[in-house]
Design an enzyme around this catalytic site. Structure first.
Site, PDB file in Angstrom:
ATOM      1  N   CYS A 115      -6.363 -14.900  -1.109  1.00 36.27           N
ATOM      2  CA  CYS A 115      -7.157 -15.130  -2.389  1.00 36.27           C
ATOM      3  C   CYS A 115      -7.039 -16.604  -2.918  1.00 36.27           C
ATOM      4  O   CYS A 115      -7.994 -16.932  -3.700  1.00 36.27           O
ATOM      5  CB  CYS A 115      -7.152 -14.082  -3.258  1.00 36.27           C
ATOM      6  SG  CYS A 115      -7.298 -12.271  -2.541  1.00 36.27           S
ATOM      7  N   HIS A 254      -8.868 -15.675 -10.649  1.00 36.52           N
ATOM      8  CA  HIS A 254      -9.142 -14.845  -9.426  1.00 36.52           C
ATOM      9  C   HIS A 254      -9.166 -13.387 -10.141  1.00 36.52           C
ATOM     10  O   HIS A 254      -8.320 -12.805 -10.696  1.00 36.52           O
ATOM     11  CB  HIS A 254      -8.036 -14.716  -8.285  1.00 36.52           C
ATOM     12  CG  HIS A 254      -7.924 -13.715  -7.452  1.00 36.52           C
ATOM     13  ND1 HIS A 254      -9.473 -13.657  -6.597  1.00 36.52           N
ATOM     14  CD2 HIS A 254      -7.129 -12.883  -6.757  1.00 36.52           C
ATOM     15  CE1 HIS A 254      -9.211 -12.867  -5.843  1.00 36.52           C
ATOM     16  NE2 HIS A 254      -7.916 -12.183  -5.875  1.00 36.52           N
ATOM     17  N   ASN A 284     -12.642  -7.378  -5.949  1.00 40.28           N
ATOM     18  CA  ASN A 284     -12.086  -8.518  -5.579  1.00 40.28           C
ATOM     19  C   ASN A 284     -12.576  -9.124  -4.021  1.00 40.28           C
ATOM     20  O   ASN A 284     -12.625  -8.521  -3.206  1.00 40.28           O
ATOM     21  CB  ASN A 284     -10.540  -7.969  -5.467  1.00 40.28           C
ATOM     22  CG  ASN A 284      -9.512  -9.176  -4.797  1.00 40.28           C
ATOM     23  OD1 ASN A 284     -10.262 -10.248  -4.237  1.00 40.28           O
ATOM     24  ND2 ASN A 284      -8.289  -9.186  -4.537  1.00 40.28           N
TER      25      ASN A 284
HETATM   26  N1  ACO Z   1      -7.744   6.968  -7.080  1.00 36.60           N
HETATM   27  C1  ACO Z   1      -6.763   7.679  -7.581  1.00 36.60           C
HETATM   28  N2  ACO Z   1      -5.913   7.588  -7.775  1.00 36.60           N
HETATM   29  C2  ACO Z   1      -5.158   6.487  -6.780  1.00 36.60           C
HETATM   30  C3  ACO Z   1      -5.892   5.659  -6.204  1.00 36.60           C
HETATM   31  C4  ACO Z   1      -7.338   5.957  -6.332  1.00 36.60           C
HETATM   32  N3  ACO Z   1      -8.164   4.850  -5.765  1.00 36.60           N
HETATM   33  N4  ACO Z   1      -5.200   4.603  -5.455  1.00 36.60           N
HETATM   34  C5  ACO Z   1      -3.873   5.103  -5.923  1.00 36.60           C
HETATM   35  N5  ACO Z   1      -3.832   6.107  -6.688  1.00 36.60           N
HETATM   36  C6  ACO Z   1      -2.733   6.930  -6.865  1.00 36.60           C
HETATM   37  C7  ACO Z   1      -1.313   6.853  -6.272  1.00 36.60           C
HETATM   38  O1  ACO Z   1      -1.471   7.460  -5.200  1.00 36.60           O
HETATM   39  C8  ACO Z   1      -0.425   7.098  -7.228  1.00 36.60           C
HETATM   40  O2  ACO Z   1      -0.206   8.161  -7.244  1.00 36.60           O
HETATM   41  P1  ACO Z   1       1.303   9.165  -7.442  1.00 36.60           P
HETATM   42  O3  ACO Z   1       1.717   8.545  -8.660  1.00 36.60           O
HETATM   43  O4  ACO Z   1       1.131  10.555  -7.294  1.00 36.60           O
HETATM   44  O5  ACO Z   1       2.029   8.515  -5.956  1.00 36.60           O
HETATM   45  C9  ACO Z   1      -0.892   6.500  -8.588  1.00 36.60           C
HETATM   46  O6  ACO Z   1      -2.272   6.427  -8.429  1.00 36.60           O
HETATM   47  C10 ACO Z   1      -0.424   5.598  -9.231  1.00 36.60           C
HETATM   48  O7  ACO Z   1      -0.458   4.393  -8.023  1.00 36.60           O
HETATM   49  P2  ACO Z   1      -0.027   2.818  -8.318  1.00 36.60           P
HETATM   50  O8  ACO Z   1       0.018   2.194  -6.986  1.00 36.60           O
HETATM   51  O9  ACO Z   1       1.333   2.987  -8.777  1.00 36.60           O
HETATM   52  O10 ACO Z   1      -0.902   2.392  -9.270  1.00 36.60           O
HETATM   53  P3  ACO Z   1      -1.008   1.038  -9.999  1.00 36.60           P
HETATM   54  O11 ACO Z   1      -1.225   1.148 -11.501  1.00 36.60           O
HETATM   55  O12 ACO Z   1       0.159   0.173  -9.519  1.00 36.60           O
HETATM   56  O13 ACO Z   1      -2.427   0.213  -9.449  1.00 36.60           O
HETATM   57  C11 ACO Z   1      -3.334  -1.264  -7.870  1.00 36.60           C
HETATM   58  C12 ACO Z   1      -2.772   0.182  -8.037  1.00 36.60           C
HETATM   59  C13 ACO Z   1      -4.587  -1.262  -8.778  1.00 36.60           C
HETATM   60  C14 ACO Z   1      -3.437  -1.341  -6.394  1.00 36.60           C
HETATM   61  C15 ACO Z   1      -2.377  -2.227  -8.267  1.00 36.60           C
HETATM   62  O14 ACO Z   1      -1.218  -2.376  -8.058  1.00 36.60           O
HETATM   63  C16 ACO Z   1      -3.141  -3.585  -8.182  1.00 36.60           C
HETATM   64  O15 ACO Z   1      -4.064  -4.029  -8.862  1.00 36.60           O
HETATM   65  N6  ACO Z   1      -2.240  -4.594  -7.311  1.00 36.60           N
HETATM   66  C17 ACO Z   1      -2.869  -5.897  -7.119  1.00 36.60           C
HETATM   67  C18 ACO Z   1      -3.711  -5.651  -5.855  1.00 36.60           C
HETATM   68  C19 ACO Z   1      -4.294  -7.035  -5.650  1.00 36.60           C
HETATM   69  O16 ACO Z   1      -4.802  -7.580  -6.453  1.00 36.60           O
HETATM   70  N7  ACO Z   1      -4.384  -7.163  -4.100  1.00 36.60           N
HETATM   71  C20 ACO Z   1      -5.010  -8.334  -3.816  1.00 36.60           C
HETATM   72  C21 ACO Z   1      -4.636  -9.490  -3.578  1.00 36.60           C
HETATM   73  S1  ACO Z   1      -5.626 -10.813  -3.176  1.00 36.60           S
HETATM   74  C22 ACO Z   1      -5.832 -10.884  -1.371  1.00 36.60           C
HETATM   75  O17 ACO Z   1      -5.217 -11.988  -1.096  1.00 36.60           O
HETATM   76  C23 ACO Z   1      -6.481 -10.015  -0.930  1.00 36.60           C
END
Ligand code: ACO
Length: 332
Positions: A115, A254, A284
């Site tokens: 990204c 971003h 994203n």
């Molecule tokens: N719907 C409902 N629940 C979900 C979902 C969903 N879509 N996805 C995950 N959960 C659950 C998980 O299973 C977890 O459940 P558990 O506690 O029972 O295990 C709970 O929600 C919390 O999950 P976390 O992963 O801890 O949630 P977090 O608050 O960290 O948010 C997220 C997850 C949104 C993915 C966050 O970590 C994030 O934004 N990370 C950065 C990702 C990013 O920007 N990536 C792109 C990089 S750029 C590139 O080069 C492509």
């Protein structure tokens, strides 16, 4: 002595018309509009049709950017495409777009920095211009992430969208792209990756069966990296340009997660009015996210000559990149 820098003289964007909302996703995986909205800020994203490759989106954004700059395709010296979803592993998507545009004089290559790719691309283009090697460069970020998304994996499929953005860069004697800060931390390579289809795991029945042709992510790890790096890279690039956070008129980060954007804004002590966010509409879009946001910020009257604008991104690699622009469109 006059300083020769690069400046943006044209912008363009394109997103495919089909929209996938959080409500639609509720019918596909175990998720909710409420979870996606509160954890990410995303409400909907655009998805390309099956028969559309990334070059098509990039071509449309490129045409708009060229028209905006007043340049013709024949005048381009270089086309640089940032993407993690090229049409094919090779030839470069930049070459496919070069042919479709009719940019017969232009060299063309792709750049892959996740990204952060668009800002990495701007830095390469700026260096070519500053050195005097080229005059007119087109930088495109184009992505069809929907085709590398596992639509059964709720932890990733709610995050991404498709789209393209483009910028034309030309020399300037005042303002323009003042400084860059680029970086990488390869120790995080295994937190965001697409394992199949390359020379490590060539495409075969096993790679397909084990879903290696889809993006994999340790969301938490990427999140922590992003929160730390986005703010730091913004501060570092301002320092390089001899500027301070209070000089910033607009931050265009971003668009991955509003919580990550808020953390970066807080680090710079910027109010909401100085941070551009269009994430709810697009999700994203990886290397396309910054140029799409820049186009829309300008449409909203937030990008004016004399403004100090910071672009900052993080992505697969893991990588980060930032730049400071003193906007001077039409004042070359
Ligand atoms: N719907 C409902 N629940 C979900 C979902 C969903 N879509 N996805 C995950 N959960 C659950 C998980 O299973 C977890 O459940 P558990 O506690 O029972 O295990 C709970 O929600 C919390 O999950 P976390 O992963 O801890 O949630 P977090 O608050 O960290 O948010 C997220 C997850 C949104 C993915 C966050 O970590 C994030 O934004 N990370 C950065 C990702 C990013 O920007 N990536 C792109 C990089 S750029 C590139 O080069 C492509």
């Amino acid at each position: 002595m006059m300083v020769r820098r690069a400046t943006i003289t044209g912008l363009g964007k394109y997103v495919p018309p089909k929209v996938l909302t959080n409500k639609d996703l509720e019918k596909m995986v175990d998720t909710s509009d409420e979870w996606i909205t509160t954890r990410t800020g995303i409400k909907e994203r655009h998805i390309a049709d099956n028969d559309v490759p990334a070059s098509e989106l990039g071509l449309k954004a490129a045409r708009e950017a060229l028209q905006d700059s007043g340049l013709t395709a024949e005048e381009l010296d270089l086309i640089l495409v940032a993407t993690v979803t090229p049409d094919m592993l090779f030839p470069a998507t930049a070459c496919i777009i070069q042919e479709k545009l009719g940019a017969t004089k232009a060299a063309a290559f792709d750049l892959e920095a996740g990204c952060s790719g668009f800002i990495y691309g701007l830095s390469v283009a700026a260096s070519f211009i500053e050195s005097g090697m080229y005059e007119n460069i087109l930088v495109i970020g184009t992505e069809i992430l929907s085709k590398i998304t596992d639509w059964e994996d709720r932890s990733t499929c709610v995050l991404f969208g498709d789209g393209a953005g483009a910028a034309v860069l030309q020399p300037t004697e005042k303002g323009g792209l003042l400084a860059f800060d680029l970086g990488a931390d390869g120790s995080g390579a295994n937190t965001l990756y697409l394992p199949g289809g390359g020379s490590l795991n060539p495409a075969d029945e096993t790679t397909i069966k084990e879903k290696m042709h889809y993006l994999k992510m340790e969301g938490n790890q990427v999140f922590k990296f992003a929160v730390k790096r986005m703010g730091q890279a913004s501060l570092d690039v301002l320092k390089k340009a001899n500027l301070k956070p209070e000089d910033v008129d607009l931050l265009v980060p971003h668009q991955a997660n509003t919580r990550i954007i808020d953390a970066a804004a807080k680090r710079l002590n910027l109010g909401e009015d100085k941070v551009f966010v269009n994430l709810p509409k697009y999700g994203n879009t990886s290397s396309a996210s910054i140029p799409i946001a820049l186009v829309e910020a300008r449409e909203n009257g937030l990008v004016n000559n004399g403004d100090i604008i910071v672009l900052v991104a993080f992505g697969a690699g893991l990588t980060w990149a930032s730049t400071v622009i003193e906007w001077n469109e039409g004042e070359k």
